[in-house]
Design an enzyme around this catalytic site. Structure first.
Site, mmCIF file in Angstrom:
data_model
loop_
_atom_site.group_PDB
_atom_site.id
_atom_site.type_symbol
_atom_site.label_atom_id
_atom_site.label_comp_id
_atom_site.label_asym_id
_atom_site.label_seq_id
_atom_site.Cartn_x
_atom_site.Cartn_y
_atom_site.Cartn_z
ATOM 1 N N GLU A 177 -4.097 0.983 -4.104
ATOM 2 C CA GLU A 177 -5.405 0.804 -3.461
ATOM 3 C C GLU A 177 -5.322 1.046 -1.948
ATOM 4 O O GLU A 177 -5.250 0.100 -1.166
ATOM 5 C CB GLU A 177 -5.969 -0.586 -3.734
ATOM 6 C CG GLU A 177 -7.379 -0.767 -3.185
ATOM 7 C CD GLU A 177 -7.944 -2.160 -3.400
ATOM 8 O OE1 GLU A 177 -9.074 -2.410 -2.956
ATOM 9 O OE2 GLU A 177 -7.257 -3.008 -4.013
ATOM 10 N N LYS A 214 -7.220 3.083 -7.008
ATOM 11 C CA LYS A 214 -8.429 2.320 -6.702
ATOM 12 C C LYS A 214 -8.882 2.721 -5.307
ATOM 13 O O LYS A 214 -8.193 2.431 -4.320
ATOM 14 C CB LYS A 214 -8.175 0.817 -6.800
ATOM 15 C CG LYS A 214 -9.442 -0.024 -6.525
ATOM 16 C CD LYS A 214 -9.230 -1.497 -6.826
ATOM 17 C CE LYS A 214 -10.459 -2.303 -6.441
ATOM 18 N NZ LYS A 214 -10.339 -3.732 -6.789
#
Length: 296
Positions: A177, A214
């Protein structure tokens, strides 16, 4: 038994989205405040974490929180070790055919070269072994990009993939992420540099290694299409990044193949004082709207 391969197939192909219930110690007071619990309602960290666990239990055990719409859940470490109805949380989720992930990062370094790298993650291998023994399928770790700075962005991506390879070696699937701050002045330029750096690192993975990405919802619709279709990418999740649920859903629906992994956008309208019927109805509405945006 919900096998690892079944979970892998569900994350890769399933219709639905990922619920991010992984607020850590630093973000828990803000999450509780959004839930309607003020700091004067708990006297110490123990009570604070119990209140957030009670909130998560209320969400996870709700009838609307089902495998029909929810593919997986990202957990905070204390939640992973907690119980729902006397059942370990990962087992409770697996029994509902919902895939459990664990947040493993320990927060962010100070801003440098336009980014905040992750702090060191001590005892990572031991924590991964424990997580796997509890039924965890994968992990998540977050760092943040604030400025259009090539060196900083390259460092963030290299750090994410470096930890990711350790996680893969432990038999878990990493969610990488590298968040782009939604208020960044040069957001689209940052996203171009980020995608280039990610593609470079994906090309270095072994044939059997796959990761989940992500990412912040991009300024240009379908900008991450080549990541969605990449052989080394299991799935691309989107974070809400501070957008309200309507805006996040609108942007998500413009990005084919990307599914939500929302936290604030999912939980924002849930309140401690709501009756069970009100709480369930509010949660169901949020789940349904995020689900529809994820499958559009």
């Amino acid at each position: 038994m919900y096998t690892f391969q079944e979970q892998l197939d569900r994350i890769k192909e399933g219709k639905g989205f990922i619920a991010a219930l992984d607020q850590s110690g630093g973000s828990t007071p803000k999450a509780l405040l959004g839930y309607g619990v003020t700091a004067d309602q708990y006297k110490d960290e123990t009570e604070m974490f119990q209140l957030i666990h009670d909130m998560r239990t209320r969400v996870i055990s709700d009838k609307s929180f089902s495998e029909d719409k929810i593919l997986g859940v990202i957990l905070f470490e204390k939640t992973m070790k907690g119980l729902i109805d006397n059942t370990p949380v990962p087992t409770y989720l697996l029994d509902k055919h919902i895939v459990p992930f664990l947040k493993v990062d320990k927060g962010l370094e100070d801003l440098n070269e336009g980014v905040k790298l992750m702090k060191p993650i001590p005892n990572l291998e031991a924590r991964l072994t424990e997580a796997k023994s509890l039924g965890i399928f994968g992990t998540k770790m977050r760092s943040v990009i604030y400025e259009d700075h090539t060196v900083g962005i390259d460092k963030i991506v290299k750090q994410q993939f470096s930890f990711g390879k350790t996680i893969l070696a432990a038999g878990l699937i990493p969610i990488l992420e590298p968040e782009v701050d939604i208020h960044a002045k040069d957001k689209s330029e940052i996203e171009a540099l980020l995608k280039k750096a990610i593609l470079l690192e994906l090309g270095k993975l072994e044939e059997d290694q796959k990761v989940i990405l992500k990412l912040t919802l991009p300024s240009v619709p379908d900008f991450y299409k080549d990541l969605v279709n990449h052989a080394k990418v299991l799935r691309v999740f989107a974070l809400s990044g501070g957008y309200d649920i309507e805006t996040a859903n609108m942007l998500l629906a413009k990005n084919k193949g990307v599914i939500a992994s929302f936290s604030r956008a999912l939980l924002n309208d849930l309140k401690f004082e709501q009756s069970e019927a009100e709480f369930s109805s509010t949660l169901n509405q949020a789940i349904e709207s995020i689900y529809q945006a994820s499958i559009t």
